[in-house]
Design an enzyme around this catalytic site. Structure first.
Site, mmCIF file in Angstrom:
data_model
loop_
_atom_site.group_PDB
_atom_site.id
_atom_site.type_symbol
_atom_site.label_atom_id
_atom_site.label_comp_id
_atom_site.label_asym_id
_atom_site.label_seq_id
_atom_site.Cartn_x
_atom_site.Cartn_y
_atom_site.Cartn_z
ATOM 1 N N GLU C 60 87.080 -8.787 -68.717
ATOM 2 C CA GLU C 60 86.529 -8.610 -67.373
ATOM 3 C C GLU C 60 87.627 -8.461 -66.320
ATOM 4 O O GLU C 60 87.442 -7.764 -65.320
ATOM 5 C CB GLU C 60 85.601 -9.776 -67.021
ATOM 6 C CG GLU C 60 84.234 -9.709 -67.698
ATOM 7 C CD GLU C 60 84.273 -10.114 -69.160
ATOM 8 O OE1 GLU C 60 85.298 -10.673 -69.585
ATOM 9 O OE2 GLU C 60 83.290 -9.861 -69.888
ATOM 10 N N GLN C 82 78.509 -7.263 -68.624
ATOM 11 C CA GLN C 82 77.403 -7.226 -69.592
ATOM 12 C C GLN C 82 76.295 -8.198 -69.173
ATOM 13 O O GLN C 82 75.111 -7.843 -69.221
ATOM 14 C CB GLN C 82 77.924 -7.568 -70.981
ATOM 15 C CG GLN C 82 76.955 -7.189 -72.069
ATOM 16 C CD GLN C 82 77.669 -6.991 -73.392
ATOM 17 O OE1 GLN C 82 77.866 -7.927 -74.149
ATOM 18 N NE2 GLN C 82 78.056 -5.760 -73.674
ATOM 19 N N PHE C 83 76.664 -9.385 -68.798
ATOM 20 C CA PHE C 83 75.798 -10.295 -68.044
ATOM 21 C C PHE C 83 76.630 -10.707 -66.828
ATOM 22 O O PHE C 83 77.849 -10.858 -66.939
ATOM 23 C CB PHE C 83 75.418 -11.528 -68.874
ATOM 24 C CG PHE C 83 74.367 -11.239 -69.900
ATOM 25 C CD1 PHE C 83 73.032 -11.545 -69.666
ATOM 26 C CD2 PHE C 83 74.705 -10.649 -71.106
ATOM 27 C CE1 PHE C 83 72.063 -11.266 -70.609
ATOM 28 C CE2 PHE C 83 73.744 -10.373 -72.049
ATOM 29 C CZ PHE C 83 72.414 -10.676 -71.817
ATOM 30 N N ASP C 85 77.012 -13.358 -65.571
ATOM 31 C CA ASP C 85 77.679 -14.650 -65.813
ATOM 32 C C ASP C 85 79.164 -14.461 -66.116
ATOM 33 O O ASP C 85 79.966 -15.360 -65.876
ATOM 34 C CB ASP C 85 77.007 -15.372 -66.980
ATOM 35 C CG ASP C 85 75.492 -15.440 -66.833
ATOM 36 O OD1 ASP C 85 74.865 -14.368 -66.733
ATOM 37 O OD2 ASP C 85 74.950 -16.550 -66.831
ATOM 38 N N PHE C 86 79.516 -13.307 -66.657
ATOM 39 C CA PHE C 86 80.916 -13.099 -67.041
ATOM 40 C C PHE C 86 81.777 -12.603 -65.877
ATOM 41 O O PHE C 86 82.987 -12.466 -66.016
ATOM 42 C CB PHE C 86 80.994 -12.168 -68.252
ATOM 43 C CG PHE C 86 80.151 -12.684 -69.388
ATOM 44 C CD1 PHE C 86 80.301 -13.986 -69.833
ATOM 45 C CD2 PHE C 86 79.169 -11.903 -69.976
ATOM 46 C CE1 PHE C 86 79.497 -14.511 -70.840
ATOM 47 C CE2 PHE C 86 78.360 -12.406 -70.990
ATOM 48 C CZ PHE C 86 78.525 -13.716 -71.415
ATOM 49 N N ILE C 87 81.159 -12.384 -64.743
ATOM 50 C CA ILE C 87 81.944 -12.037 -63.558
ATOM 51 C C ILE C 87 82.846 -13.212 -63.175
ATOM 52 O O ILE C 87 83.869 -13.027 -62.511
ATOM 53 C CB ILE C 87 81.030 -11.634 -62.376
ATOM 54 C CG1 ILE C 87 81.808 -10.829 -61.332
ATOM 55 C CG2 ILE C 87 80.378 -12.850 -61.736
ATOM 56 C CD1 ILE C 87 80.942 -10.254 -60.215
ATOM 57 N N HIS C 127 73.490 -17.087 -69.484
ATOM 58 C CA HIS C 127 72.926 -15.736 -69.402
ATOM 59 C C HIS C 127 71.836 -15.697 -68.340
ATOM 60 O O HIS C 127 70.883 -14.926 -68.444
ATOM 61 C CB HIS C 127 72.370 -15.298 -70.757
ATOM 62 C CG HIS C 127 73.431 -14.992 -71.776
ATOM 63 N ND1 HIS C 127 74.099 -15.970 -72.460
ATOM 64 C CD2 HIS C 127 73.958 -13.819 -72.205
ATOM 65 C CE1 HIS C 127 74.982 -15.416 -73.288
ATOM 66 N NE2 HIS C 127 74.925 -14.111 -73.156
HETATM 67 C C1 LIG Z 1 83.912 -13.256 -71.453
HETATM 68 C C2 LIG Z 1 82.754 -12.583 -72.096
HETATM 69 N N1 LIG Z 1 82.500 -11.295 -71.841
HETATM 70 C C3 LIG Z 1 81.444 -10.670 -72.406
HETATM 71 C C4 LIG Z 1 80.593 -11.338 -73.246
HETATM 72 C C5 LIG Z 1 79.373 -10.623 -73.865
HETATM 73 N N2 LIG Z 1 79.487 -10.596 -75.310
HETATM 74 C C6 LIG Z 1 78.846 -11.476 -76.094
HETATM 75 S S1 LIG Z 1 79.233 -11.306 -77.711
HETATM 76 C C7 LIG Z 1 80.223 -9.954 -77.369
HETATM 77 C C8 LIG Z 1 80.943 -9.266 -78.469
HETATM 78 C C9 LIG Z 1 81.777 -10.247 -79.235
HETATM 79 O O1 LIG Z 1 82.468 -9.607 -80.260
HETATM 80 P P1 LIG Z 1 83.390 -10.400 -81.258
HETATM 81 O O2 LIG Z 1 84.293 -11.300 -80.496
HETATM 82 O O3 LIG Z 1 84.021 -9.410 -82.147
HETATM 83 O O4 LIG Z 1 82.396 -11.352 -82.077
HETATM 84 P P2 LIG Z 1 81.232 -10.900 -83.103
HETATM 85 O O5 LIG Z 1 79.976 -10.742 -82.320
HETATM 86 O O6 LIG Z 1 81.672 -9.660 -83.766
HETATM 87 O O7 LIG Z 1 81.113 -12.041 -84.060
HETATM 88 C C10 LIG Z 1 80.249 -9.693 -76.015
HETATM 89 C C11 LIG Z 1 81.024 -8.624 -75.385
HETATM 90 C C12 LIG Z 1 80.878 -12.704 -73.473
HETATM 91 N N3 LIG Z 1 80.100 -13.463 -74.245
HETATM 92 N N4 LIG Z 1 81.949 -13.298 -72.896
#
Ligand SMILES: Cc1ncc(C[n+]2csc(CCOP(=O)(O)OP(=O)(O)O)c2C)c(N)n1
Ligand SMILES: Cc1ncc(C[n+]2csc(CCOP(=O)(O)OP(=O)(O)O)c2C)c(N)n1
Ligand SMILES: [Mg+2]
Ligand SMILES: [Mg+2]
Lengths: 326, 364, 326, 364
Positions: C60, C82-83, C85-87, C127
């Protein structure tokens, strides 16, 4: 009774708690060999050793996150932010992880995050911030902001002993300018959550905290002398949770209230306090609650513009006169 | 005669590894069913095809010595190894009052430091510095315990990951960082996440060893993690362990994976970790078909019981939500509008005139 | 006039602006091939190409920072969280770099940061957030929060055209539940900084925004039918800068005000609005300004507790009755 | 006969490099004097001993093509190369109304994108993603321009650095990341900042090349950066360039460096970049002593003029502080308490009774 500075009071509080409780340790940038950018932890490394005074990389998220993990395991970490302005880097982990840990997971996070806040020091936009508003909003965090030498010591000790995460904002303008005698033998502990009447008065109350307390006291003295106005000054000391009782008592006593802070107006803590007054003791008001806060701009650097943007003693005087005449 | 078992594992342990993988998979399958019945609240996350990485790596920790791990959303298996019970997971997914978080947090976001697992929060990366802090506490208190934290190929792009692993490395903390390279972060393939040739390369920049293992081979994941755990326990600091695996289901149950190239999922299905382990045990003579079947039946029985025991439990009491934001005060205030109708205007004399300038009010 | 959803309105707004202005481009996690977690940008990659629809790593800070840099050079980036919340992860760069760039350095940062906010969806503590309070406090940022299909489109378009950085908080509860007819030919632009009277009334005003506007309208209808109380509903639409005129007009008209939001009470925007009312039109009040906000706890997950913590239509009804009887 | 000049530099360019290094050093020395006279507002930051890294690297950019860099606090030299004028720096340090930031920001925190420099903010690391964005704009608009961003050994530990460099790498952006390894971040030596053997190793984890050069040798810093700039301009993506140097002065003017081991500063003083360059030019016959002296005199003359031209300028007008938070509205509100005494209670009828319940007030 030796006279000590506000900074020395924080130092003593940290020192005493580290002597008292082996679980207490410090982590932050340059706090070891250097003793911190402002020398708050000078001499700690030599006395307590490298396990209890940890110099970290430039990584505020790691500092706060590591403190949280260690706190889960029963330790009592105290984090230093070199300037409180850099706490913004740890905003997410503080508000999302630390603040919610007890609620969502039953985890204790007895950490303290402390650092120098505040302006009037020609620090410019990134070495003068007052970050309380961003954190007051988060359930789960406590915030303290000492205005006096005594409370600097009493609150740092109380913060370390608290079971909840506490943000400790110390005003760098007061560091070496403010001096007081503290009794050497007595253990000083300031209860978290309790405001203080810094001056009694009947015509008007100024509710404030931090370095602004001193401006309020100055304004109060001036108003007594020039206008015969008796101003009550409330030093909140704890910003979260707010001491509603003390706020209400001041309103009931004076019926006219200025809420003052060094932070910018919009979205600042003064709005919250105004709303609480409206909710809790509207009928006791003889005049609108008015705010005296910084102008809504980033804090500029040059003396003329910094002084313009920040509220000054004369502003409190002018505002008080307006309010009393209302 | 059966050939020697690698990685110092016993026959019983091999079967136990199978048990935990089977339990992970079946529990998730049961959750799919409950999801379809509308019993699951919120999203459902699957680890199909990744059971070996979660189970094998967690199995390398010592529960006797009090090692602690922090899982990600696809590490249900690691929590089961540490002693999380299926009924806890079921209650979490169904938001039951008796769930470990009292219905406050979702899915596998729960923890028990006694048993040795610390639930994640959603913000990716944050658990790395937090687990560094747990490992720091081990170091400062001179306990021979180890921490383990999972990160995905996606989570490794976060600033929190970087700050946490760097801090652990420079402090030589007893922390193992397990990177699950499952090919995707949601829809984003690993090549769009980083230009690094392999994720274990990231270790170099932190001055710690990076190792790689086949994430679908439970013995391999176990062996690679075990070496890292031993290193950590010996005071030699962190290791980054990359486990190469594949996320065969969508990011969450609603994700139909339109972004996945044709054939990719099928190819990886041929490397299913449960199949691989079962086949190997049989081929090598480390277990009999009957033994394996007995484990499978045990799993199903346990799950039947777990579901039956909690499915009809209630949601939490509404005002339980006020408890426990702080140690002190222990309870948050109930909002004034929920204190109706007893709430009264405070000490206000009835006939008090309002403070509005009546003459000027356009609506007076 | 086809009926479209709130989500589709945002999609159309983005699409039209990208068609209109080649400087506009998107960046965020999974916005390309997937079209975003909620499919707001579905089809954009195919139409506009990979240069204008950039899938980023989970970063982010990089998303916001890169947008700021590109904006300095004349481009018009729209970032997706994406949500929302991550801002929080980008809190520091948004408040320190982006918000101050024009003031301290004369740099333009015409970026939009948008994403799904809000609760009532069983999203749990991470979320479901409403992050406005943390940003309203920062001079230099604008914040909009559309409640209607029309404003969802009108505000995203206005946000993209604005010369200042705009945070665009779209309520995920409304995404597919809210539908409306929008005229196909007309260009819809909602001015930033202007509130909307969502319903006229004389007895009481509810000042609110986002999804809560619909609860306020529901409550208003119910109060008319059961209590013959005529409630005015103000939909703020823009949270920074606040539309003081609209707020004052509502107070002068009704003399009784509820400020309502989904965010927690302490430190939330309602406090700021209450303070402004106190400052700008205290004499027009027949009763204290009261807030209807979420309880001061992290948002829990289970339906019973989420519904307890968040303000509901009945709460607005109860609060309105109390206030009218005051 | 003079030997061939390396790195494709001309004699004139060698002298120009000397000019910029000399200008950097003398300007900072003048600032020390002004600081002692109380003319400087706020802290003073020195780059003594690091002039070659800032100047040589910036010199590798093309001002004709519109390359842009973002300096750190110790990269005054890089800004001068890009066309920042000493008088601007002086005004900044003295918080003058006419300073590039109108007295709003400190020291070298100012920018001019036309000339090709973007001022930093204090929060370390943030400029990496921002400069990635500038490089992204070059890529998206198909301009053959390059961005360059400086990071210190300390700043590399921030999450922002990680997210920014990773994004630049995966997007193959025309960005050069220059890491100034000057041994310390404030009081923290590099070994307490990272366990990596060398900072250029961090490139591996981002899948980009890492190179190293002697940061005190202006020709070496120039050559190493130039190769990276060319790579970037050719569309081959970022390079991490580690320049090894040493911070001979304290973190800021008030820092007496109690944490530095005895002899360390002296050892590095023997490798002074200005001395090295001058000696080499003379030894190799690339310049005459007279030419060098002429440059030095020119520097002092320019600085005399610059100081004289601005030293008596005023601070900014107080209420200029209200301008320019937003494009629209262009001016922030003046707070009500500064509108006294004209401010009046709004439309309030004089005899209006207050809304306090008089009968109950203890002070009525
Ligand atoms: C800081 C942050 N940004 C965005 C998200 C949204 N998000 C949830 S899971 C995900 C993908 C995660 O991928 P990875 O770390 O490879 O784990 P996997 O789902 O493959 O197990 C994202 C972008 C988040 N949870 N936290
Ligand atoms: C995020 C952040 N944390 C802390 C600081 C305080 N700080 C200012 S300079 C500095 C050290 C920087 O070291 P380095 O990056 O090596 O640069 P150098 O001073 O050596 O040029 C620190 C910790 C900061 N500016 N930003
Ligand atoms: Mg993944
Ligand atoms: Mg350094």
């Amino acid at each position: 009774m030796p006279e000590i500075t506000y900074l020395e009071a924080i130092r003593q509080g940290l020192w005493e708690e580290m002597e008292r409780d082996p679980r207490v340790f410090l982590l932050g940038e340059d706090i070891g060999t250097l003793g911190g950018a402002f020398r708050v932890t000078e001499g700690f490394l030599g006395h307590f050793g490298a396990d209890r005074v940890i110099d970290t990389p430039v990584s505020e998220v790691a500092i706060v996150g590591a403190a949280a993990g260690a706190a889960h395991m029963g330790l009592r970490p105290v984090c230093e932010m070199q300037f409180i302005d850099f706490i913004s880097c740890a905003y997410s982990i503080l508000t999302n992880y630390v603040a919610t840990a007890r609620y969502r997971a039953g985890l204790s996070v007895p950490i303290v995050v402390r650092g120098p806040c505040g302006g009037y020091v020609r620090g410019g936009p990134f070495h003068s911030q007052n970050p309380e508003a961003a954190f007051v909003h988060t359930p789960g965090l406590k915030i303290v902001c000492p205005a006096t030498v005594r409370d600097a010591k009493g609150l740092i000790k109380a913060a370390i002993r608290d079971e909840d995460p506490v943000l400790f904002f110390e005003h760098k303008y007061l560091y070496r300018r403010l001096k007081d005698d503290l009794p050497a033998g007595e253990e000083i502990l300031t209860p978290i959550g309790r405001a203080r009447v810094a001056r009694e008065g009947t015509d008007l109350a100024i509710i404030t905290y931090g370095a602004m307390v001193w401006k309020a006291l100055e304004a109060a003295e001036q108003l007594r002398q020039t206008d015969r106005i008796e101003v009550e000054v409330i030093d909140l000391r704890t910003l979260a949770p707010l001491d509603d009782e003390a706020i209400v008592a001041a309103v009931r006593k004076t019926h006219r209230v200025l809420v003052a802070h060094e932070d910018t107006r919009t979205g600042g803590l003064a709005g919250e306090i105004t709303a609480r007054i409206s909710e809790l003791c509207f009928e006791w008001l003889d005049a609108p609650v008015k705010r005296v806060c910084a102008h809504d701009v980033p804090l500029p650097f040059a003396p003329t513009v910094e002084d313009f943007v920040l509220p000054q003693t004369e502003d409190l005087v002018a505002a008080a006169r307006w309010l009393v005449r209302y | 005669m059966p050939s020697a078992i690698p990685a110092g594992l016993t026959r019983a342990q091999l079967l136990e590894l199978h048990y935990f993988m089977r339990l992970t998979r079946s529990l998730e399958e049961r959750l799919v069913g409950l999801h379809r019945q509308g019993k699951v609240v919120g999203g459902l996350f699957r680890s199909l095809g990744q059971e070996a990485d979660a189970v094998g790596s967690a199995y390398a920790l010592s529960r006797e010595q009090g090692d602690i791990l922090s899982p990600l959303i696809r590490n249900l298996g690691s929590m089961l190894v540490q002693g999380a019970r299926p009924v806890e997971v079921l209650r979490q997914y169904m938001a039951k009052a008796q769930s470990p978080t009292c219905g406050r947090e979702l899915n596998i976001h729960f923890n028990d430091l006694e048993r040795g697992f610390l639930g994640q929060i959603s913000h990716l990366g944050d658990m790395v510095p937090v687990m560094a802090g747990i490992a720091l506490s081990f170091k400062l208190t001179r306990q021979p315990r180890v921490g383990l934290v999972y990160v995905g190929d996606g989570a490794m792009s976060t600033g929190a990951f970087h700050e946490g692993i760097n801090f652990a490395a420079v402090q030589r903390l007893p922390l193992v960082i397990v990177c699950e390279n499952n090919g995707y972060a949601y829809s984003t393939p690993t090549r769009a996440q980083t230009a690094a040739a392999q994720l274990m390369d990231k270790a170099v920049g932190y001055g710690i060893p990076g190792v790689q293992a086949d994430g679908n081979d439970v013995i391999a994941t176990h062996a690679a993690t075990k070496a890292a755990v031993e290193r950590a326990r010996a005071g030699e600091g962190p290791t980054l362990v990359e486990l190469i695996t594949y996320r065969r289901k969508g990011h969450a149950e609603h994700d139909s994976q339109p972004y996945v190239p044709a054939g990719e999922i099928e190819a990886w299905a041929g490397k299913d970790p449960l199949d691989l382990h079962r086949r190997r045990m049989l081929d090598e003579g480390w277990a009999t078909a009957a033994e394996i079947t007995a484990v499978d039946s045990r799993v199903e029985r346990e799950l039947d019981e777990a579901i039956a025991s909690c499915i009809d439990e209630p949601f939490p009491e509404p005002d339980s939500a006020l408890q426990g934001v702080y140690a002190n005060p222990p309870r948050a205030e109930r909002e004034w509008y929920r204190q109706m109708p007893t709430a009264q205007s405070p000490d206000r004399p009835i006939a008090q005139s309002p403070n509005r300038p009546i003459a000027q009010s356009p609506n007076a």
